[in-house]
Design an enzyme around this catalytic site. Structure first.
Site, PDB file in Angstrom:
ATOM      1  N   ASP A  64     -58.220 -23.284 -48.033  1.00 32.30           N
ATOM      2  CA  ASP A  64     -58.156 -21.918 -48.549  1.00 32.30           C
ATOM      3  C   ASP A  64     -59.316 -21.715 -49.517  1.00 32.30           C
ATOM      4  O   ASP A  64     -59.497 -22.484 -50.463  1.00 32.30           O
ATOM      5  CB  ASP A  64     -56.812 -21.715 -49.261  1.00 32.30           C
ATOM      6  CG  ASP A  64     -56.554 -20.266 -49.624  1.00 32.30           C
ATOM      7  OD1 ASP A  64     -57.525 -19.549 -49.930  1.00 32.30           O
ATOM      8  OD2 ASP A  64     -55.378 -19.853 -49.621  1.00 32.30           O
ATOM      9  N   GLU A 102     -80.149   2.291 -28.773  1.00 37.73           N
ATOM     10  CA  GLU A 102     -79.209   1.415 -28.070  1.00 37.73           C
ATOM     11  C   GLU A 102     -78.491   2.258 -27.024  1.00 37.73           C
ATOM     12  O   GLU A 102     -77.926   3.299 -27.359  1.00 37.73           O
ATOM     13  CB  GLU A 102     -78.210   0.794 -29.041  1.00 37.73           C
ATOM     14  CG  GLU A 102     -78.871  -0.134 -30.061  1.00 37.73           C
ATOM     15  CD  GLU A 102     -77.914  -0.638 -31.127  1.00 37.73           C
ATOM     16  OE1 GLU A 102     -78.013  -1.808 -31.496  1.00 37.73           O
ATOM     17  OE2 GLU A 102     -77.066   0.157 -31.582  1.00 37.73           O
ATOM     18  N   ASP A 123     -75.822   0.719 -41.118  1.00 42.52           N
ATOM     19  CA  ASP A 123     -75.825  -0.380 -40.165  1.00 42.52           C
ATOM     20  C   ASP A 123     -77.229  -0.885 -39.871  1.00 42.52           C
ATOM     21  O   ASP A 123     -77.463  -2.099 -39.814  1.00 42.52           O
ATOM     22  CB  ASP A 123     -75.138   0.054 -38.869  1.00 42.52           C
ATOM     23  CG  ASP A 123     -74.919  -1.105 -37.908  1.00 42.52           C
ATOM     24  OD1 ASP A 123     -74.692  -2.236 -38.381  1.00 42.52           O
ATOM     25  OD2 ASP A 123     -74.969  -0.880 -36.684  1.00 42.52           O
ATOM     26  N   HIS A 178     -82.454  -3.096 -41.720  1.00 41.45           N
ATOM     27  CA  HIS A 178     -83.400  -3.521 -40.685  1.00 41.45           C
ATOM     28  C   HIS A 178     -84.660  -2.665 -40.650  1.00 41.45           C
ATOM     29  O   HIS A 178     -85.792  -3.166 -40.716  1.00 41.45           O
ATOM     30  CB  HIS A 178     -82.741  -3.471 -39.307  1.00 41.45           C
ATOM     31  CG  HIS A 178     -81.504  -4.293 -39.175  1.00 41.45           C
ATOM     32  ND1 HIS A 178     -81.286  -5.435 -39.904  1.00 41.45           N
ATOM     33  CD2 HIS A 178     -80.413  -4.144 -38.386  1.00 41.45           C
ATOM     34  CE1 HIS A 178     -80.107  -5.952 -39.576  1.00 41.45           C
ATOM     35  NE2 HIS A 178     -79.569  -5.186 -38.666  1.00 41.45           N
TER      36      HIS A 178
END
Length: 474
Positions: free
Chosen positions: A95, A216, A235, A240
């Site tokens: 854990d 995409e 995102d 990026h």
């Protein structure tokens, strides 16, 4: 035991252990095992690999998962190479909130001085794990590699930084952006600065605009739970594509220090004005609201287009346009430098249309390459016609390493230039923060199109969006 030095001690030299938290997860299945295998095949992996996760697995189960994962990527497995990799592996379940887990890791690392801890876990656990490692005395000479997202806005990025910096120094923290591991992205750096023919025209006197496209042709599919709280801007743009932009726009890196490249990238972001919501378009493909995990009536964008400005001597007045999204016509990522148009030419007919400007296209994927688009005389008359000079990098250099190979090797060697630094990260969040605070409503677009028509208005005065350079069929 691991040598103990004050916080911020420099971990010089190659790593002598790689500890992967979350090694049973999906990212490891898709990326990590294959990258470790390929590093082993290239003779670049020379330390034990310690897996730590909550799953109660045996070592045999981990080795089996590693083999299956490598095969699933399409990699052909050489049994001798895989056997060497398997001998490096060990596994420990526990854990992450319990100190006993870190005591066990410390026991495994007895005698190691320069461990690399790779956190393939949710960002909400970064602080927990690094705190556990620090309390166990494991971070003094360590490097800690973390995955994105590193915050969801400027405030959260700063908060996470403060949490981690209370435990380790910035020089020890390696933030992964897999675009910085792409050889095609690094090619931008080499193409720009290893060729003097480009430098005289790489500025506002000759460049009209720069377009960066990341398309995409697939939908969100079964990733609605992940994608819906994020959207296209967070995102791929804030991380990026802004990293790509910095390599296109940066000044020549001089000197030999480890921070030289990151200093020049930061300079680009500091010179960028905050993005204007008036030049920001958000789109959502029709059918997105039917995806599992997407909130009813969600206003998350699956497409975005924006204009950015860099207010410095090189780029003042040159717009940088970015568009990115899902369910677009093609899958392609490219940078297109559009040069100024020419005046009228006295040796062509007066009624001839103005020729399109020269363009330099750097295709990041698929099949990375470079294209120079120019004008030439038609064979049977005085008119001009566009011609292009194309080069695909693989035709000359062969297949390069995968992004995660590059990044894992860089982390183990201590090459920080492949990772995002705190000051640059905060500047990128500063630039996009107005778009997060005051986003325009999303506009629905049809799957297979280039987003809402209003995105075309952003570039209307600059010749419109150029059709991406697509790989030719083999």
């Amino acid at each position: 035991m691991i040598r103990r030095v004050r916080k911020g001690g420099q971990a010089d030299g190659a790593a002598d252990a790689l500890v992967i938290f979350g090694i049973t997860g999906d990212l490891a299945r898709v990326m990590t095992y294959r990258s470790l295998y390929r590093l082993e095949a290239r003779g670049l992996l020379d330390c034990p690999v310690v897996g730590v996760a909550f799953d109660d697995w045996t070592l045999d189960q981990l080795v089996e998962r590693a083999r299956d994962s490598i095969v699933e990527t399409g990699e052909r497995v050489d049994e001798e190479v895989f056997a060497r990799l398997a001998k490096r592996l060990s596994y420990h379940h526990g854990d992450f909130t319990e100190q006993a887990t870190y005591a066990e890791v410390a026991k495994v690392l007895e005698g190691k001085e320069r461990p690399v801890f790779y956190l393939e876990i949710p960002p909400s656990l970064f602080g927990t794990v690094v705190h556990g490692l620090a309390d166990a005395g494991l971070t003094k000479y360590a490097r800690v590699v973390v995955e994105k997202p590193f915050g969801h806005d400027l405030a959260s990025a700063r908060e996470l930084n403060e949490t981690l910096h209370a435990l380790i120094d910035e020089s020890q923290l390696y933030r992964i952006d897999h675009f910085l591991g792409k050889m095609s992205v690094e090619d931008i750096l080499y193409l720009r600065f290893a060729n003097t023919i480009l430098e005289p025209v790489w500025n506002r006197h000759f460049v009209s605009s720069v377009q960066i496209t990341m398309g995409e042709n697939f939908e969100v599919a079964d990733r609605g739970h992940f994608y819906d709280p994020v959207g296209a801007l967070r995102d791929v743009v804030q991380n990026h594509l802004l990293q790509v932009l910095s390599l296109v726009a940066m000044e020549p890196p001089t000197g030999r220090g480890v921070d030289v490249l990151n200093d020049r990238k930061r300079d680009v972001f500091v010179a960028m004005a905050e993005a204007d919501p008036a030049t920001y378009v958000r789109g959502q493909y029709r059918g997105y609201l039917d995806v599992g995990g997407v909130a009813p009536g969600s206003q998350t964008e699956t497409f975005c287009a924006l204009r950015l400005e860099i207010d410095n001597w090189r780029w003042s007045g040159v717009p940088f346009f970015i568009r990115a999204g899902k369910s677009l016509p093609v899958t392609v990522t490219e940078v297109r430098v559009v040069f100024n148009t020419i005046p009228w030419l006295g040796f062509v007919p007066k009624d001839a249309p103005r020729p399109e400007p020269n363009q330099l296209v750097l295709r990041i994927g698929p099949r990375p390459g470079a294209r120079l688009r120019m004008q030439a005389k038609e064979a049977d008359g005085p008119m001009l016609r566009p011609v292009q000079l194309d080069m695909e990098f693989a035709s000359f250099g062969g297949e390069g390493p995968t992004p995660y190979e590059v990044l894992l090797e860089a982390a183990m060697r201590g090459e920080a230039r492949h990772f995002t630094r705190q000051d640059a990260l905060e500047e990128t969040w500063r630039v996009v923060q107005p778009l997060i605070d005051a986003p325009p409503p999303v506009e629905v677009y049809e799957p297979g199109t280039w987003g809402p028509s209003s995105a075309d208005d952003l570039v209307r005065d600059y010749g419109g969006w150029r059709n991406p350079w697509l790989p030719s069929a083999h």
